[in-house]
Design an enzyme around this catalytic site. Structure first.
Site, PDB file in Angstrom:
ATOM      1  CB  THR A   1      -0.901  -0.007   1.265  1.00 26.53           C
ATOM      2  OG1 THR A   1      -1.446   1.290   1.462  1.00 26.53           O
ATOM      3  CG2 THR A   1      -0.114  -0.351   2.519  1.00 26.53           C
ATOM      4  CG  ASP A   2      -1.114   5.010  -0.928  1.00 28.68           C
ATOM      5  OD1 ASP A   2      -1.669   4.338  -0.022  1.00 28.68           O
ATOM      6  OD2 ASP A   2      -1.690   5.941  -1.526  1.00 28.68           O
ATOM      7  CD  GLU A   3      -3.443   3.380   4.149  1.00 35.17           C
ATOM      8  OE1 GLU A   3      -3.393   3.355   5.379  1.00 35.17           O
ATOM      9  OE2 GLU A   3      -4.481   3.141   3.499  1.00 35.17           O
TER      10      GLU A   3
ATOM     11  CE1 TYR B   1      -3.259  -2.690   5.638  1.00 39.10           C
ATOM     12  CE2 TYR B   1      -3.279  -0.335   5.123  1.00 39.10           C
ATOM     13  CZ  TYR B   1      -3.279  -1.668   4.710  1.00 39.10           C
ATOM     14  OH  TYR B   1      -3.287  -1.953   3.361  1.00 39.10           O
TER      15      TYR B   1
ATOM     16  CE  LYS C   1       0.135  -4.679   2.897  1.00 37.14           C
ATOM     17  NZ  LYS C   1      -0.253  -6.000   2.352  1.00 37.14           N
TER      18      LYS C   1
HETATM   19  P1  NAD Z   1      -9.653  -7.324   2.163  1.00 38.95           P
HETATM   20  O1  NAD Z   1      -9.635  -7.044   3.616  1.00 38.95           O
HETATM   21  O2  NAD Z   1     -10.875  -7.034   1.366  1.00 38.95           O
HETATM   22  O3  NAD Z   1      -9.298  -8.874   1.899  1.00 38.95           O
HETATM   23  C1  NAD Z   1      -8.264  -9.527   2.565  1.00 38.95           C
HETATM   24  C2  NAD Z   1      -8.381 -11.028   2.287  1.00 38.95           C
HETATM   25  O4  NAD Z   1      -7.315 -11.689   3.012  1.00 38.95           O
HETATM   26  C3  NAD Z   1      -9.698 -11.640   2.788  1.00 38.95           C
HETATM   27  O5  NAD Z   1     -10.230 -12.508   1.815  1.00 38.95           O
HETATM   28  C4  NAD Z   1      -9.290 -12.408   4.041  1.00 38.95           C
HETATM   29  O6  NAD Z   1     -10.105 -13.542   4.300  1.00 38.95           O
HETATM   30  C5  NAD Z   1      -7.863 -12.811   3.693  1.00 38.95           C
HETATM   31  N1  NAD Z   1      -7.053 -13.067   4.908  1.00 38.95           N
HETATM   32  C6  NAD Z   1      -6.953 -12.278   6.018  1.00 38.95           C
HETATM   33  N2  NAD Z   1      -6.165 -12.869   6.940  1.00 38.95           N
HETATM   34  C7  NAD Z   1      -5.736 -14.041   6.383  1.00 38.95           C
HETATM   35  C8  NAD Z   1      -4.897 -15.092   6.832  1.00 38.95           C
HETATM   36  N3  NAD Z   1      -4.342 -15.067   8.058  1.00 38.95           N
HETATM   37  N4  NAD Z   1      -4.663 -16.131   6.008  1.00 38.95           N
HETATM   38  C9  NAD Z   1      -5.227 -16.185   4.763  1.00 38.95           C
HETATM   39  N5  NAD Z   1      -6.056 -15.238   4.297  1.00 38.95           N
HETATM   40  C10 NAD Z   1      -6.308 -14.173   5.092  1.00 38.95           C
HETATM   41  O7  NAD Z   1      -8.386  -6.551   1.590  1.00 38.95           O
HETATM   42  P2  NAD Z   1      -8.184  -5.791   0.211  1.00 38.95           P
HETATM   43  O8  NAD Z   1      -8.687  -4.407   0.334  1.00 38.95           O
HETATM   44  O9  NAD Z   1      -8.685  -6.655  -0.896  1.00 38.95           O
HETATM   45  O10 NAD Z   1      -6.590  -5.722   0.175  1.00 38.95           O
HETATM   46  C11 NAD Z   1      -5.828  -6.780  -0.416  1.00 38.95           C
HETATM   47  C12 NAD Z   1      -4.363  -6.438  -0.346  1.00 38.95           C
HETATM   48  O11 NAD Z   1      -4.109  -5.203  -1.040  1.00 38.95           O
HETATM   49  C13 NAD Z   1      -3.832  -6.218   1.081  1.00 38.95           C
HETATM   50  O12 NAD Z   1      -2.539  -6.762   1.155  1.00 38.95           O
HETATM   51  C14 NAD Z   1      -3.804  -4.696   1.234  1.00 38.95           C
HETATM   52  O13 NAD Z   1      -2.828  -4.307   2.161  1.00 38.95           O
HETATM   53  C15 NAD Z   1      -3.470  -4.265  -0.180  1.00 38.95           C
HETATM   54  N6  NAD Z   1      -3.952  -2.929  -0.561  1.00 38.95           N
HETATM   55  C16 NAD Z   1      -5.265  -2.590  -0.389  1.00 38.95           C
HETATM   56  C17 NAD Z   1      -5.702  -1.321  -0.798  1.00 38.95           C
HETATM   57  C18 NAD Z   1      -7.165  -0.915  -0.671  1.00 38.95           C
HETATM   58  O14 NAD Z   1      -7.496   0.247  -0.973  1.00 38.95           O
HETATM   59  N7  NAD Z   1      -8.062  -1.779  -0.275  1.00 38.95           N
HETATM   60  C19 NAD Z   1      -4.808  -0.415  -1.367  1.00 38.95           C
HETATM   61  C20 NAD Z   1      -3.468  -0.810  -1.525  1.00 38.95           C
HETATM   62  C21 NAD Z   1      -3.056  -2.073  -1.127  1.00 38.95           C
HETATM   63  P1  TYD Z   2     -10.739   4.055   4.365  1.00 34.71           P
HETATM   64  O1  TYD Z   2     -11.702   3.627   3.293  1.00 34.71           O
HETATM   65  O2  TYD Z   2     -10.846   3.425   5.710  1.00 34.71           O
HETATM   66  O3  TYD Z   2      -9.261   3.877   3.757  1.00 34.71           O
HETATM   67  P2  TYD Z   2      -7.828   4.386   4.361  1.00 34.71           P
HETATM   68  O4  TYD Z   2      -7.973   4.759   5.771  1.00 34.71           O
HETATM   69  O5  TYD Z   2      -6.992   3.155   4.174  1.00 34.71           O
HETATM   70  O6  TYD Z   2      -7.409   5.525   3.472  1.00 34.71           O
HETATM   71  O7  TYD Z   2     -10.877   5.628   4.566  1.00 34.71           O
HETATM   72  C1  TYD Z   2     -10.699   6.517   3.491  1.00 34.71           C
HETATM   73  C2  TYD Z   2     -10.757   7.932   4.057  1.00 34.71           C
HETATM   74  O8  TYD Z   2     -12.099   8.177   4.521  1.00 34.71           O
HETATM   75  C3  TYD Z   2      -9.857   8.151   5.258  1.00 34.71           C
HETATM   76  O9  TYD Z   2      -9.365   9.487   5.213  1.00 34.71           O
HETATM   77  C4  TYD Z   2     -10.772   7.983   6.463  1.00 34.71           C
HETATM   78  C5  TYD Z   2     -12.118   8.488   5.930  1.00 34.71           C
HETATM   79  N1  TYD Z   2     -13.321   7.851   6.482  1.00 34.71           N
HETATM   80  C6  TYD Z   2     -14.385   8.644   6.919  1.00 34.71           C
HETATM   81  O10 TYD Z   2     -14.331   9.884   6.872  1.00 34.71           O
HETATM   82  N2  TYD Z   2     -15.510   8.022   7.392  1.00 34.71           N
HETATM   83  C7  TYD Z   2     -15.618   6.672   7.479  1.00 34.71           C
HETATM   84  O11 TYD Z   2     -16.667   6.151   7.951  1.00 34.71           O
HETATM   85  C8  TYD Z   2     -14.527   5.865   7.003  1.00 34.71           C
HETATM   86  C9  TYD Z   2     -14.601   4.368   7.055  1.00 34.71           C
HETATM   87  C10 TYD Z   2     -13.407   6.498   6.513  1.00 34.71           C
END
Ligand code: NAD
Ligand code: TYD
Length: 353
Positions: free
Chosen positions: A134-136, A159, A163
């Site tokens: 992630t960019d975070e 988080y 990562k």
């Molecule tokens: P998500 O939370 O929707 O899905 C995570 C998946 O991992 C789920 O299916 C869960 O069952 C599985 N999981 C969790 N713990 C596990 C374990 N111990 N063993 C096996 N499986 C397990 O997450 P997402 O949003 O789809 O993110 C997927 C990946 O992309 C992550 O690595 C996250 O850090 C990265 N990512 C997400 C975002 C975003 O905006 N959502 C952005 C950048 C990177």
């Molecule tokens: P989120 O979807 O949780 O992603 P991330 O924290 O990984 O960026 O949140 C996106 C942005 O929205 C973040 O600045 C937090 C804000 N946010 C709210 O304002 N209200 C909410 O209920 C949630 C879940 C997030």
């Protein structure tokens, strides 16, 4: 002698993982694709109903924190490639309960690295460990600047710290043991199948049900939003054409202040639900800010664009409209996912705000 490439995708039942599984299963009928997922609250096999019977696809319920289960999985399938997405992914949950993030994101990643190393030692040819991040990990920006692949890590939440740790371990295994790796760091994703604890699906669900839409602080925080299928296409490209040992940033070049994004979403929802203009905006409710809330993320993805020829869809409005349409026509998916457990989480997170 094995003829097919065997690819492990971890976390394939989650939001991004399910789009990645679908992309790879559809684009590479000659591969054998194994989706290993623990099925936590965020994992949902319904996300993959349309491809679950494909011949090149198999699901294995696996907890990556369980070392033996990971070793057994590698012994069973002799993977050539790994696309590792399994993670605990929600910042708010990492604040109320960081332990699970340390276990899955750090220990789980090291278990996978160890299993890959043991299997591949002596013959890294044609092998790849692709870690999705992630960019975070780069921390928080002020009003100016963007994250590049050279930006120093400065994670601020449990988080992002977990990562960042896993990214460091992946690079250390490459440097120390020679295991072929590639890493990508992506901005905030949105689109179908995202669990409704994240901002966009949570807001869509609340607007639909005439519930308050919680905006943290003053809604001034800025995120760079990318349509999930663009992330999946970038992952496909990097997995096949990325240079070993490299990092690629992935982003939408699409920065939005939270309050502006929610206002746009409200306007789209009013149209889709045939409500008078301005109805949904009245639901916006400012609530107590997230502790340590990162102000701004912005990604410079020019390396990926120039070197591998990737580009995201041009219009956020189109992506959001598609997303809203998907959630409105998949209300059963949403109802199934909003289980008793999620309701409890929602109440504990927002009742005191
Ligand atoms: P998500 O939370 O929707 O899905 C995570 C998946 O991992 C789920 O299916 C869960 O069952 C599985 N999981 C969790 N713990 C596990 C374990 N111990 N063993 C096996 N499986 C397990 O997450 P997402 O949003 O789809 O993110 C997927 C990946 O992309 C992550 O690595 C996250 O850090 C990265 N990512 C997400 C975002 C975003 O905006 N959502 C952005 C950048 C990177
Ligand atoms: P989120 O979807 O949780 O992603 P991330 O924290 O990984 O960026 O949140 C996106 C942005 O929205 C973040 O600045 C937090 C804000 N946010 C709210 O304002 N209200 C909410 O209920 C949630 C879940 C997030």
């Amino acid at each position: 002698m094995k003829s097919k490439r065997v690819i492990l995708i971890t976390g394939g039942a989650g939001f991004i993982g399910s789009h990645v599984v679908r992309t790879i299963v559809s684009n590479y009928p000659d591969y054998r694709i194994v989706n290993a997922d623990k099925l936590t609250y965020a994992g949902n096999l319904e996300n993959l109903k349309d491809i679950e019977n494909k011949e090149n696809y198999v699901f294995e319920k696996t907890d990556i924190v369980d070392k033996k289960a990971v070793v057994d999985l590698f012994d069973k399938y002799l993977f050539d490639g790994i696309i590792h997405l399994a993670a605990e992914s929600h910042v708010d949950r990492s604040i109320t309960g960081p332990d699970e993030f340390v276990l899955t994101n750090i220990v789980g990643t090291v278990n996978l690295l160890n299993a890959a190393l043991a299997r591949w030692k002596g013959s890294f040819d044609g092998k790849l460990f692709y870690h999705i991040s992630t960019d975070e990990v780069y921390g928080s920006l002020g009003r100016e600047g963007m994250f590049t692949e050279e930006t120093a890590y400065d994670p601020k939440s449990p988080y992002s710290a977990s990562k960042a740790s896993s990214d460091h371990m992946v690079r250390a295994y490459n440097h120390t043991f020679g295991i072929p790796v590639v890493i990508s760091n992506c901005s905030n994703n949105y689109g179908p199948n995202q669990f409704p604890e994240k901002l966009i699906p949570l807001a869509i669900n609340n607007i639909k049900n005439n519930k308050p839409v919680p905006v943290y602080g003053k809604g001034e925080n800025i995120r760079d939003w990318l349509y999930v299928e663009d992330h999946a296409s970038a992952i496909d490209l990097i997995f096949h054409n990325g240079k070993i040992g490299e990092t690629y940033n992935i982003g939408g070049n699409n920065e939005w202040k939270n309050i502006d994004l929610i206002s746009l979403l409200c306007r789209i929802m009013d149209k889709k639900l045939n409500r008078p203009a301005g109805t949904s905006e009245k639901l916006i409710t400012f609530v107590k800010d997230r502790p340590g809330h990162d102000l701004r993320y912005a990604i410079d993805s020019s390396k990926l664009q120039k070197e591998l020829g990737w580009s995201p869809i041009p219009s956020f409005q189109t992506g959001l409209e598609k997303t809203v349409a998907w959630y409105l026509s998949n209300s059963k998916w949403l109802e199934n996912i909003i289980s008793g457990d999620y309701s409890k989480y929602y109440d504990s997170m927002y009742s005191g705000r």
